[in-house]
Enzyme design. Structure first.
Site, PDB file in Angstrom:
ATOM      1  N   SER A 138       0.884  -1.181   0.000  1.00 35.99           N
ATOM      2  CA  SER A 138       0.000   0.000   0.000  1.00 35.99           C
ATOM      3  C   SER A 138       0.909   1.216   0.000  1.00 35.99           C
ATOM      4  CB  SER A 138      -0.840  -0.005   1.273  1.00 35.99           C
ATOM      5  OG  SER A 138      -1.453   1.252   1.467  1.00 35.99           O
ATOM      6  N   TYR A 152      -1.775  -1.425  10.616  1.00 35.72           N
ATOM      7  CA  TYR A 152      -1.876  -1.669   9.173  1.00 35.72           C
ATOM      8  C   TYR A 152      -0.711  -1.003   8.442  1.00 35.72           C
ATOM      9  CZ  TYR A 152      -3.626  -1.513   4.387  1.00 35.72           C
ATOM     10  OH  TYR A 152      -3.754  -1.636   3.025  1.00 35.72           O
TER      11      TYR A 152
HETATM   12  N1  NAP Z   1      -8.769  -0.738  -0.816  1.00 35.99           N
HETATM   13  C1  NAP Z   1      -7.761   0.072  -0.592  1.00 35.99           C
HETATM   14  O1  NAP Z   1      -7.947   1.296  -0.471  1.00 35.99           O
HETATM   15  C2  NAP Z   1      -6.357  -0.473  -0.533  1.00 35.99           C
HETATM   16  C3  NAP Z   1      -5.289   0.422  -0.666  1.00 35.99           C
HETATM   17  C4  NAP Z   1      -3.991  -0.073  -0.607  1.00 35.99           C
HETATM   18  C5  NAP Z   1      -3.770  -1.420  -0.426  1.00 35.99           C
HETATM   19  N2  NAP Z   1      -4.829  -2.272  -0.294  1.00 35.99           N
HETATM   20  C6  NAP Z   1      -4.534  -3.700  -0.087  1.00 35.99           C
HETATM   21  O2  NAP Z   1      -5.145  -4.434  -1.131  1.00 35.99           O
HETATM   22  C7  NAP Z   1      -5.328  -5.785  -0.706  1.00 35.99           C
HETATM   23  C8  NAP Z   1      -6.720  -6.226  -1.092  1.00 35.99           C
HETATM   24  O3  NAP Z   1      -7.664  -5.486  -0.323  1.00 35.99           O
HETATM   25  P1  NAP Z   1      -9.011  -4.908  -0.954  1.00 35.99           P
HETATM   26  O4  NAP Z   1      -8.916  -3.451  -0.933  1.00 35.99           O
HETATM   27  O5  NAP Z   1      -9.312  -5.616  -2.198  1.00 35.99           O
HETATM   28  O6  NAP Z   1     -10.026  -5.303   0.219  1.00 35.99           O
HETATM   29  P2  NAP Z   1     -11.186  -6.382   0.285  1.00 35.99           P
HETATM   30  O7  NAP Z   1     -12.190  -6.120  -0.786  1.00 35.99           O
HETATM   31  O8  NAP Z   1     -11.657  -6.362   1.698  1.00 35.99           O
HETATM   32  O9  NAP Z   1     -10.446  -7.760  -0.021  1.00 35.99           O
HETATM   33  C9  NAP Z   1      -9.623  -8.382   0.932  1.00 35.99           C
HETATM   34  C10 NAP Z   1      -9.411  -9.822   0.531  1.00 35.99           C
HETATM   35  O10 NAP Z   1      -8.584 -10.451   1.528  1.00 35.99           O
HETATM   36  C11 NAP Z   1      -9.158 -11.704   1.862  1.00 35.99           C
HETATM   37  N3  NAP Z   1      -8.850 -12.101   3.242  1.00 35.99           N
HETATM   38  C12 NAP Z   1      -9.080 -11.375   4.370  1.00 35.99           C
HETATM   39  N4  NAP Z   1      -8.734 -12.098   5.453  1.00 35.99           N
HETATM   40  C13 NAP Z   1      -8.283 -13.295   4.987  1.00 35.99           C
HETATM   41  C14 NAP Z   1      -7.793 -14.466   5.620  1.00 35.99           C
HETATM   42  N5  NAP Z   1      -7.671 -14.550   6.955  1.00 35.99           N
HETATM   43  N6  NAP Z   1      -7.410 -15.514   4.842  1.00 35.99           N
HETATM   44  C15 NAP Z   1      -7.537 -15.453   3.498  1.00 35.99           C
HETATM   45  N7  NAP Z   1      -7.988 -14.357   2.837  1.00 35.99           N
HETATM   46  C16 NAP Z   1      -8.360 -13.311   3.585  1.00 35.99           C
HETATM   47  C17 NAP Z   1     -10.665 -11.484   1.709  1.00 35.99           C
HETATM   48  O11 NAP Z   1     -11.322 -12.717   1.481  1.00 35.99           O
HETATM   49  P3  NAP Z   1     -12.209 -13.508   2.554  1.00 35.99           P
HETATM   50  O12 NAP Z   1     -12.868 -12.511   3.449  1.00 35.99           O
HETATM   51  O13 NAP Z   1     -13.158 -14.269   1.676  1.00 35.99           O
HETATM   52  O14 NAP Z   1     -11.245 -14.399   3.263  1.00 35.99           O
HETATM   53  C18 NAP Z   1     -10.704 -10.607   0.457  1.00 35.99           C
HETATM   54  O15 NAP Z   1     -10.700 -11.425  -0.681  1.00 35.99           O
HETATM   55  C19 NAP Z   1      -5.062  -5.788   0.798  1.00 35.99           C
HETATM   56  O16 NAP Z   1      -3.782  -6.337   1.046  1.00 35.99           O
HETATM   57  C20 NAP Z   1      -5.111  -4.320   1.170  1.00 35.99           C
HETATM   58  O17 NAP Z   1      -4.323  -4.044   2.286  1.00 35.99           O
HETATM   59  C21 NAP Z   1      -6.112  -1.830  -0.357  1.00 35.99           C
END
Ligand code: NAP
Length: 260
Positions: A138, A152
């Protein structure tokens, strides 16, 4: 380094939602076979039904070391050449407002799982000497600290640092294995809901971020920061002291904490 992912087998963690789901779509458009990993099996099955490529669904809780190892043992021998470490979450609010268990669970998923899967996937690719790993960090990981999303930020600093260091070691060794860190700013996904915060007032779509990321991976770029605005913001924080930057970031994150 120029990479072509057409027809490869790609492992994607966090494929049930947000960026991971979008990576699945992007690689399916390249005719890749997909191995999707997350906890919500039904979500991944629905997505697989929409895609016209072979998909294997591996439900797993990656915050558990034994589950990370099980995933590696399951994919070993399947010829997977690309790993997208996307699963992750954050929690908004004061650090002491979360239980220690919640915080450790975040560290287990955002740091330990990424480390275990990266290390063991590299071992799987050693003989072939090729392959690609993208760790979704991130822009938080490139900033000094992030009060009110504190743990985080720290986990993402680990991912960004570990990945950049590893990429340099591989380059020094003349390896053809690609390792990169994706460092997005705000993206509209389920992240904010899971973090118990208010939705971003402005953010990129997962489509925009993933299209940019894949394009940069194909060019072999190590540190991928989508968005000129985010890159300018990161540069701006270097013009003030770390203390000042931390204070400014903290004000922003505090404003996103959902009122009880
Ligand atoms: N959205 C943002 O603004 C943003 C910005 C920078 C970086 N990121 C990063 O992008 C990545 C994806 O996040 P996102 O934004 O797409 O959020 P999201 O829609 O909440 O997706 C998160 C994913 O992680 C999986 N996950 C969570 N806990 C887990 C566990 N214990 N075991 C296996 N899988 C797990 C969830 O699947 P299940 O719940 O089905 O397990 C889901 O598929 C993350 O690493 C986040 O830190 C996001």
């Amino acid at each position: 380094m120029k990479l072509d992912f057409t027809g490869e087998t790609v492992v994607i963690t966090g494929a049930s939602s947000g960026l991971g789901r979008e990576f699945a779509k992007a690689f399916s458009a390249k005719g890749c076979r997909l191995i999707m990993v997350a906890r919500r099996e039904a979500r991944m099955r629905e997505l697989a039904a929409e895609l016209s490529v072979p998909c294997e669904i591996l439900p797993a809780d990656l915050s558990r070391e034994d589950e990370c190892n099980r995933i590696i043992e399951t994919i070993a021998g399947q010829g997977a050449s690309v790993l997208i470490n996307c699963a992750g979450f954050g929690l908004l609010g004061e650090t002491v407002g979360h239980t220690l268990e919640e915080e450790l669970n975040m560290i287990d998923l955002n740091v330990r799982a990424v480390h275990i899967l990266t290390r063991r996937f590299l071992d799987l690719r050693r003989e072939a000497g090729t392959g690609a790993i993208l760790n979704v960090a991130s822009c938080a990981g490139l900033l000094p600290a992030g009060p009110y999303l504190n743990t985080y930020y720290a986990t993402k600093a680990y991912v960004a640092s570990f990945t950049q260091g590893l990429a340099q070691e591989l380059a020094d060794a003349g390896s053809k294995i690609y390792v990169g860190a994706l460092c997005p700013g705000p993206v509209y996904t389920e992240f904010t809901k899971v973090a118990r915060g208010q939705e971003w007032s402005s953010a990129k779509t997962p489509e925009e971020v993933v299209a940019y990321a894949v394009k940069k991976m194909e060019k072999g770029k190590t540190l991928i920061v989508p968005g000129a605005g985010i890159r300018a913001g990161l540069f701006g924080t270097r013009l003030v002291s770390r203390r000042m930057a931390t204070k400014i970031i903290g004000r922003g994150q505090k404003g996103r904490v959902e009122a009880e």
